[in-house]
Write a protein that holds these residues in place. Structure first.
Motif, PDB file in Angstrom:
ATOM      1  N   VAL A  57       9.671  -8.571  -6.278  1.00  0.00           N
ATOM      2  CA  VAL A  57       8.693  -8.921  -5.266  1.00  0.00           C
ATOM      3  C   VAL A  57       9.035  -8.732  -4.029  1.00  0.00           C
ATOM      4  CG1 VAL A  57       7.611 -10.751  -7.035  1.00  0.00           C
ATOM      5  CG2 VAL A  57       9.293 -11.568  -5.734  1.00  0.00           C
ATOM      6  N   ASP A  58       7.873  -9.015  -3.012  1.00  0.00           N
ATOM      7  CA  ASP A  58       8.436  -9.379  -1.694  1.00  0.00           C
ATOM      8  C   ASP A  58       8.613 -10.827  -1.408  1.00  0.00           C
ATOM      9  OD1 ASP A  58       8.002  -6.542  -1.553  1.00  0.00           O
ATOM     10  OD2 ASP A  58       5.897  -6.948  -0.499  1.00  0.00           O
ATOM     11  N   GLY A  59       9.866 -11.008  -0.908  1.00  0.00           N
ATOM     12  CA  GLY A  59      10.074 -12.610  -0.786  1.00  0.00           C
ATOM     13  C   GLY A  59      11.655 -12.714  -0.076  1.00  0.00           C
ATOM     14  N   TYR A  60      12.059 -13.787  -0.560  1.00  0.00           N
ATOM     15  CA  TYR A  60      13.560 -14.089  -0.136  1.00  0.00           C
ATOM     16  C   TYR A  60      14.435 -14.155  -1.101  1.00  0.00           C
ATOM     17  CZ  TYR A  60      10.907 -14.920   4.273  1.00  0.00           C
ATOM     18  OH  TYR A  60       9.932 -14.716   5.245  1.00  0.00           O
ATOM     19  N   ALA A  61      15.719 -13.557  -1.051  1.00  0.00           N
ATOM     20  CA  ALA A  61      16.844 -13.849  -1.994  1.00  0.00           C
ATOM     21  C   ALA A  61      17.439 -15.007  -1.519  1.00  0.00           C
ATOM     22  CB  ALA A  61      17.653 -12.454  -1.782  1.00  0.00           C
ATOM     23  N   GLY A  99      11.791  -3.814  -4.925  1.00  0.00           N
ATOM     24  CA  GLY A  99      12.882  -2.693  -5.162  1.00  0.00           C
ATOM     25  C   GLY A  99      14.354  -2.759  -4.228  1.00  0.00           C
ATOM     26  N   SER A 100      14.166  -3.790  -3.579  1.00  0.00           N
ATOM     27  CA  SER A 100      15.443  -3.798  -2.796  1.00  0.00           C
ATOM     28  C   SER A 100      16.781  -4.398  -3.563  1.00  0.00           C
ATOM     29  CB  SER A 100      15.286  -4.758  -1.520  1.00  0.00           C
ATOM     30  OG  SER A 100      14.316  -4.207  -0.532  1.00  0.00           O
ATOM     31  N   GLU A 101      17.712  -3.701  -3.513  1.00  0.00           N
ATOM     32  CA  GLU A 101      19.009  -4.374  -4.109  1.00  0.00           C
ATOM     33  C   GLU A 101      19.307  -5.729  -3.855  1.00  0.00           C
ATOM     34  OE1 GLU A 101      23.506  -3.206  -4.475  1.00  0.00           O
ATOM     35  OE2 GLU A 101      22.246  -1.516  -4.212  1.00  0.00           O
ATOM     36  N   ILE A 102      19.602  -6.467  -4.845  1.00  0.00           N
ATOM     37  CA  ILE A 102      20.040  -8.119  -4.587  1.00  0.00           C
ATOM     38  C   ILE A 102      21.466  -8.106  -3.850  1.00  0.00           C
ATOM     39  CG2 ILE A 102      20.129 -10.354  -5.632  1.00  0.00           C
ATOM     40  CD1 ILE A 102      17.441  -9.370  -5.773  1.00  0.00           C
ATOM     41  N   PRO A 103      21.448  -8.927  -2.675  1.00  0.00           N
ATOM     42  CA  PRO A 103      22.734  -9.150  -2.083  1.00  0.00           C
ATOM     43  C   PRO A 103      23.778  -9.744  -3.145  1.00  0.00           C
ATOM     44  CG  PRO A 103      20.913  -9.728  -0.605  1.00  0.00           C
ATOM     45  CD  PRO A 103      20.490  -9.630  -2.059  1.00  0.00           C
ATOM     46  N   GLU A 104      25.020  -9.682  -2.938  1.00  0.00           N
ATOM     47  CA  GLU A 104      25.788 -10.269  -3.735  1.00  0.00           C
ATOM     48  C   GLU A 104      25.824 -11.733  -3.311  1.00  0.00           C
ATOM     49  OE1 GLU A 104      30.868 -10.695  -4.086  1.00  0.00           O
ATOM     50  OE2 GLU A 104      29.672  -8.741  -3.042  1.00  0.00           O
ATOM     51  N   GLY A 105      25.843 -12.730  -4.398  1.00  0.00           N
ATOM     52  CA  GLY A 105      25.907 -14.100  -4.197  1.00  0.00           C
ATOM     53  C   GLY A 105      24.526 -14.667  -4.252  1.00  0.00           C
ATOM     54  N   ALA A 106      23.578 -13.747  -4.164  1.00  0.00           N
ATOM     55  CA  ALA A 106      21.914 -14.359  -4.350  1.00  0.00           C
ATOM     56  C   ALA A 106      21.803 -14.192  -5.945  1.00  0.00           C
ATOM     57  CB  ALA A 106      21.062 -13.414  -3.887  1.00  0.00           C
ATOM     58  N   ASP A 107      21.109 -15.275  -6.436  1.00  0.00           N
ATOM     59  CA  ASP A 107      20.879 -15.383  -7.847  1.00  0.00           C
ATOM     60  C   ASP A 107      19.403 -15.706  -8.145  1.00  0.00           C
ATOM     61  OD1 ASP A 107      20.323 -17.939  -7.262  1.00  0.00           O
ATOM     62  OD2 ASP A 107      22.171 -18.820  -8.341  1.00  0.00           O
TER      63      ASP A 107
END
Length: 404
Positions: A57-61, A99-107
């Motif tokens: 989704v569009d949002g916040y990691a 579709g954006s890659e999840i940053p390391e540390g975000a869950d």
């Protein structure tokens, strides 16, 4: 040749399928041209699909553990699709898009509709669970797994799956080459005027459409003269140019029905007369080693016998992994009072009656009434020696499944 009795449908199919020559020639085609072709090799997954965890989704990691009532998380990064993000700073959130890659540390990813945005950051207004709105690496396909097996019919969804693995071209089996021969001096091509005693050549166009849907290449399409010599010469020429010859008409017992007798005299006739309705005078054999499928002459019988006998044979030649379609069981919205020794394939369609799905029959099941097949969306099967009462469960095949 088998005897003059009526061969049961299952026996006829077993006989034909055992004699179906497999296409062994392969060709590589661009993925853009692969629709409707038959995959010639197993395709395993070269790398995980998707290749990394990404946002659904569009949002916040963010880290789910950083959330507690009233907390405002500063937005420390922006992650557009197609970029490699850096690690997420503890106690912050990253603006992220589908579709954006999840940053390391975000869950977790919180939908943008579930947050309040201020100059100081974001405040989450919903419960968040770990892994929420994250599409995991390899969720669709895991590296090394079998994605598509040899013999798979390539539909739009298979094209997309192959693209997702990075395949720009695929090996497929060469198209089955088929010759169409229609019989009858009375036949006239559409667009020409009809003289007394003449009719338009219906079966040629039905067969052209059926074979196109079946993914075949028509290499010859002619009308036979009603003489034995002409029939023999054209059958021989068709057999030399095609992998399969399909005829319509000329396989019954009339004096001008030459296809059957030519096969008996100059080739092989191994099957004749099926316990099927419509389409009893179906013939199968070879000419110069090439399979010949002799369909009846009546238009509706041509359609039915092609779907019931011709399509399984073609699928087997094509090397498809699935030979027969999966039927449905539906209650009949019609009755059959007189049992027949032949299995009847009724031109029928699914309808809702009293809130329930059922299958209705066209009012005229004559083998010459092709309009019945335009009204119908499939075939309902009435077994041999069986009567039908309204509400009885019948096997039903949709036209789309029969031609898939």
């Amino acid at each position: 040749m088998r005897g003059q009795h009526l061969t049961p449908v299952e026996d006829a199919l077993s006989h034909m399928l055992a004699r179906a020559p497999a296409i062994s020639v392969l060709e590589e085609v661009p993925l853009t041209d692969a629709l409707g072709r038959i995959l010639a090799q197993d395709h395993r997954v070269p790398a995980d699909v998707p290749p990394a965890d990404n946002s659904a989704v569009d949002g916040y990691a963010l880290r789910q553990g950083d959330l507690f009532p009233g907390v405002v998380l500063p937005v420390s990064a922006r992650v557009p699709a197609g970029t490699a993000p850096g690690p997420l700073q503890p106690g912050t959130a990253a603006r992220i898009f589908t579709g954006s890659e999840i940053p390391e540390g975000a869950d977790s990813v919180v939908m943008q509709e579930r947050v309040t945005v201020s100059d100081d950051g974001i405040e989450v207004q919903a419960e968040v669970s770990e892994g929420q709105n994250i599409r995991r690496r390899g969720q669709d396909l895991a590296a090394g797994d079998l994605a598509l097996a040899e013999g798979t019919l390539i539909r739009p969804q298979e094209m997309g799956l192959l693209a997702s693995m990075g395949f720009a071209s695929v090996p497929v089996r060469k198209k089955l080459k088929v010759a169409i021969l229609t019989t009858g001096d009375e036949l006239v091509e559409p667009g020409l005027p009809l003289a007394p005693g003449q009719i338009y050549n219906t079966n040629r166009f039905t067969l052209l459409g059926l074979l196109s849907r079946a993914g075949c290449e028509v290499v010859l399409c002619e009308t036979l003269e009603d003489t034995r010599d002409a029939t023999r010469a054209t059958l021989q020429r068709a057999a030399e140019s095609a992998d399969l010859v399909i005829t319509s008409g000329g396989v019954s017992v009339g004096e001008e029905d030459h296809v059957r007798t030519v096969l008996e005299d100059g080739g092989e006739l191994s099957l004749w007369r099926l316990a099927i309705k419509p389409g009893k005078p179906l013939a199968f054999g070879t000419m110069a080693g090439t399979p010949v499928l002799g369909l009846p002459g009546n238009p509706a019988a041509v359609l039915v016998t092609f779907l019931v006998a011709g399509m399984p044979f073609i699928r087997k030649c094509q090397g498809r992994s699935t030979i027969a379609p999966t039927p449905e069981q539906l209650p009949a919205a019609f009755s059959v009072e007189s049992a027949s020794v032949r299995r009847e394939f009724v031109r029928a369609r699914k309808e809702v009656v009293d809130g329930k799905m059922s299958v209705a029959a066209f009012h005229n099941q004559s083998s010459g009434v092709l309009s019945s097949a335009c009204w119908a969306n499939g075939l309902a099967v009435v077994p041999e020696n069986t009567t039908v009462k309204t509400g009885d469960l019948l096997t039903y095949y949709s036209f789309s499944d029969l031609l898939a």
